[in-house]
Scaffold this active site. Structure first.
Site, mmCIF file in Angstrom:
data_model
loop_
_atom_site.group_PDB
_atom_site.id
_atom_site.type_symbol
_atom_site.label_atom_id
_atom_site.label_comp_id
_atom_site.label_asym_id
_atom_site.label_seq_id
_atom_site.Cartn_x
_atom_site.Cartn_y
_atom_site.Cartn_z
ATOM 1 N N GLY A 91 28.554 40.611 39.110
ATOM 2 C CA GLY A 91 29.026 41.114 40.187
ATOM 3 C C GLY A 91 28.580 40.949 41.586
ATOM 4 O O GLY A 91 29.237 40.462 42.775
ATOM 5 N N THR A 92 27.367 40.496 41.623
ATOM 6 C CA THR A 92 26.557 40.235 43.073
ATOM 7 C C THR A 92 27.068 38.772 43.077
ATOM 8 O O THR A 92 27.384 38.670 44.495
ATOM 9 C CB THR A 92 25.109 40.363 42.908
ATOM 10 O OG1 THR A 92 24.751 41.770 42.353
ATOM 11 C CG2 THR A 92 24.431 39.711 44.086
ATOM 12 N N ASN B 107 29.393 53.368 42.811
ATOM 13 C CA ASN B 107 28.224 53.733 41.628
ATOM 14 C C ASN B 107 27.461 54.712 41.509
ATOM 15 O O ASN B 107 27.107 55.121 40.329
ATOM 16 C CB ASN B 107 27.366 52.341 41.676
ATOM 17 C CG ASN B 107 26.842 52.021 43.066
ATOM 18 O OD1 ASN B 107 27.665 51.966 44.033
ATOM 19 N ND2 ASN B 107 25.627 52.084 42.991
ATOM 20 N N GLN C 73 32.408 48.903 38.973
ATOM 21 C CA GLN C 73 32.151 50.205 38.277
ATOM 22 C C GLN C 73 33.540 50.748 37.774
ATOM 23 O O GLN C 73 33.739 51.600 36.808
ATOM 24 C CB GLN C 73 31.745 51.233 38.965
ATOM 25 C CG GLN C 73 30.219 51.065 39.419
ATOM 26 C CD GLN C 73 29.251 51.308 38.227
ATOM 27 O OE1 GLN C 73 29.632 51.783 37.215
ATOM 28 N NE2 GLN C 73 27.978 50.731 38.299
ATOM 29 N N SER D 75 32.218 42.899 36.412
ATOM 30 C CA SER D 75 30.822 42.310 35.593
ATOM 31 C C SER D 75 30.925 42.748 34.603
ATOM 32 O O SER D 75 31.237 44.156 34.049
ATOM 33 C CB SER D 75 29.563 42.993 36.544
ATOM 34 O OG SER D 75 28.303 42.332 35.725
ATOM 35 N N GLY D 76 30.724 41.756 33.631
ATOM 36 C CA GLY D 76 30.687 42.273 31.875
ATOM 37 C C GLY D 76 29.824 43.274 31.438
ATOM 38 O O GLY D 76 30.293 44.075 30.624
ATOM 39 N N HIS D 77 28.612 43.658 31.989
ATOM 40 C CA HIS D 77 27.768 44.371 31.410
ATOM 41 C C HIS D 77 27.984 45.996 31.708
ATOM 42 O O HIS D 77 27.275 46.733 31.240
ATOM 43 C CB HIS D 77 26.097 44.115 31.677
ATOM 44 C CG HIS D 77 25.818 44.307 33.288
ATOM 45 N ND1 HIS D 77 24.834 45.537 33.356
ATOM 46 C CD2 HIS D 77 25.975 43.927 33.969
ATOM 47 C CE1 HIS D 77 24.720 45.302 34.625
ATOM 48 N NE2 HIS D 77 25.464 44.334 35.170
ATOM 49 N N THR E 263 27.179 23.767 34.124
ATOM 50 C CA THR E 263 27.708 24.095 32.812
ATOM 51 C C THR E 263 28.056 25.574 32.409
ATOM 52 O O THR E 263 27.393 26.420 32.603
ATOM 53 C CB THR E 263 26.623 23.530 31.629
ATOM 54 O OG1 THR E 263 26.074 22.209 32.340
ATOM 55 C CG2 THR E 263 26.876 23.863 30.150
ATOM 56 N N CYS F 229 20.085 49.068 41.290
ATOM 57 C CA CYS F 229 19.569 48.152 42.221
ATOM 58 C C CYS F 229 18.372 48.884 43.526
ATOM 59 O O CYS F 229 18.210 47.992 44.036
ATOM 60 C CB CYS F 229 20.731 47.455 42.931
ATOM 61 S SG CYS F 229 21.748 46.401 41.865
#
Length: 383
Positions: free
Chosen positions: A70-71, A149, A177, A197-199, A235, A323
């Site tokens: 996300g960042t 968030n 979020q 963001s995946g996590h 990569t 954060c």
């Protein structure tokens, strides 16, 4: 018993996600940019993941750019947009954005770019009138998060995006979020750029995506190779991208049912906390919110003490954004909502996930009230 209610910080990776990633950490290690089939077969998996992510947010696959999270996506969207039009280099953001957006705004301001801030209402939603007032002829991009968030409050991004479009501006939303928790459709919402963001929805850490609407030509995120159509050299993080794709598919499949289940657990938690802890206040209670998030003020007791005692009982919560952990200043989100600084430092955020059980909620409701009572008895600030 370990109870994890800090899912807005990060989520447990779904077993299906881990299983999908393992082959690309072992036998399928080819570089997808290679000519030979050992690499090109891997590229097919990357493109499959791109399609899955696109379906989750109502986009086309070619509008998805993979990033580290996300960042990076927020930075790329905002920095790229202000560079597009030298005549309109201004940025407008809300006062409750994630640090990934606010710090980017600060950096731009330090470099001489015009930056303005739209207020929020006391319930935490965007003040559209303030947003309209802050728009100017120099504004080139507006960035408003889809859901906060810290409070879970859902923003009127559709209305804000329309306002930006009428003013000739691009519109970006930090949807980190929101994606995977509520339905997101970039087309119907009128978005130009979106970060995810995946996590945050049971995928791996270190991978995310930036939606770039077809026709918006951002400069490269990272100069280098041809990857991502020249948008981001380097990569490919193949295991991460494959995991993100699987997480997106799982989120889309379970969106409606999981939203209802999570909402029921959250309602039980909120009612239980408010009834068993007199004087506590639910923030943004009447505003539209994510089905997994609530923040409660436990007036008279500091959140750090509450978190410590809950942690001893195996219960993981937070006082806001991960954060900002370690900061002694009141949350900028709560301050923007008009919360008294003395109350802001008493905030506890509970954030649930698909793995949260009713038994875990019952455990919290059993352990939390005596902790609050004990701390209030010891506190010189409690009423």
């Amino acid at each position: 018993m370990k109870v994890y209610l800090d899912n807005n910080a990060t989520t447990r990776m779904a077993p299906e996600v881990l299983d999908s990633m393992l082959p690309f950490l072992t036998e399928r290690y080819g570089n997808p940019s290679s000519f030979h089939s050992f690499g090109s077969d891997v590229m097919e998996e990357i493109e499959s993941s791109r399609e899955r992510v696109a379906r989750l947010i109502g986009a086309s696959p070619e509008e998805i750019v993979f990033t580290s999270g996300g960042t990076e996506s927020d930075n790329a969207a905002i920095m790229g947009a202000v560079a597009l039009n030298p005549l309109r280099p201004g940025l407008l953001v809300s006062t409750v954005e994630h640090p990934a957006v606010l710090r980017t705004a600060e950096v731009l301001e330090e470099r001489g770019f015009p930056v303005s801030f739209a207020d929020v209402l006391p319930d935490g939603t965007l003040d559209l009138e303030s947003c309209s007032r802050q728009l100017s002829e120099t504004t080139g991009i507006v960035s408003v998060m889809m859901a906060n968030n810290e409070t879970g409050v859902i923003m009127p991004v559709g209305e804000a995006a329309e306002m930006a479009r009428e003013a000739g501006c691009l519109f970006h939303s930090d949807a980190v979020q929101a994606v995977g928790k509520i339905p997101v459709d970039v087309g119907s919402m009128g978005l130009d750029l979106l970060s995810l963001s995946g996590h945050k929805f049971h995928g791996p850490k270190g991978v995310g995506a930036l939606y770039v609407r077809r026709g918006v030509e951002l400069p490269p995120l990272i100069a280098g190779g041809h990857q991502e159509n020249g948008m981001r050299g380097g990569t490919y993080n193949v295991p991460g991208i494959v995991g993100l794709g699987m997480a997106a598919e799982l989120a889309l499949e379970g969106l409606s049912g999981e939203k209802a289940r999570c909402s029921g657990l959250l309602e039980k938690l909120e009612k239980g906390v408010l009834s068993s802890c007199p004087g506590s206040v639910l923030l943004g209670g009447k505003a539209p919110r994510l089905p997994n998030t609530c923040t409660v003020l436990f007036r008279g007791v500091e959140s750090e003490a509450v978190m410590t005692l809950l942690d001893i009982q195996g219960i993981c919560v937070s006082s806001g954004s991960a954060c900002s952990t370690g900061s002694t200043a009141p949350s900028h989100v709560l301050t923007a909502m008009g919360v008294d600084p003395r109350d802001a430092v008493t905030a506890i955020r509970f954030s649930l996930s698909r793995y949260t059980s009713e038994r875990e909620i019952d455990h919290v409701l059993q352990e939390l009230p005596p902790i609050i009572r004990k701390l209030r008895e010891l506190s010189p600030y409690a009423d």
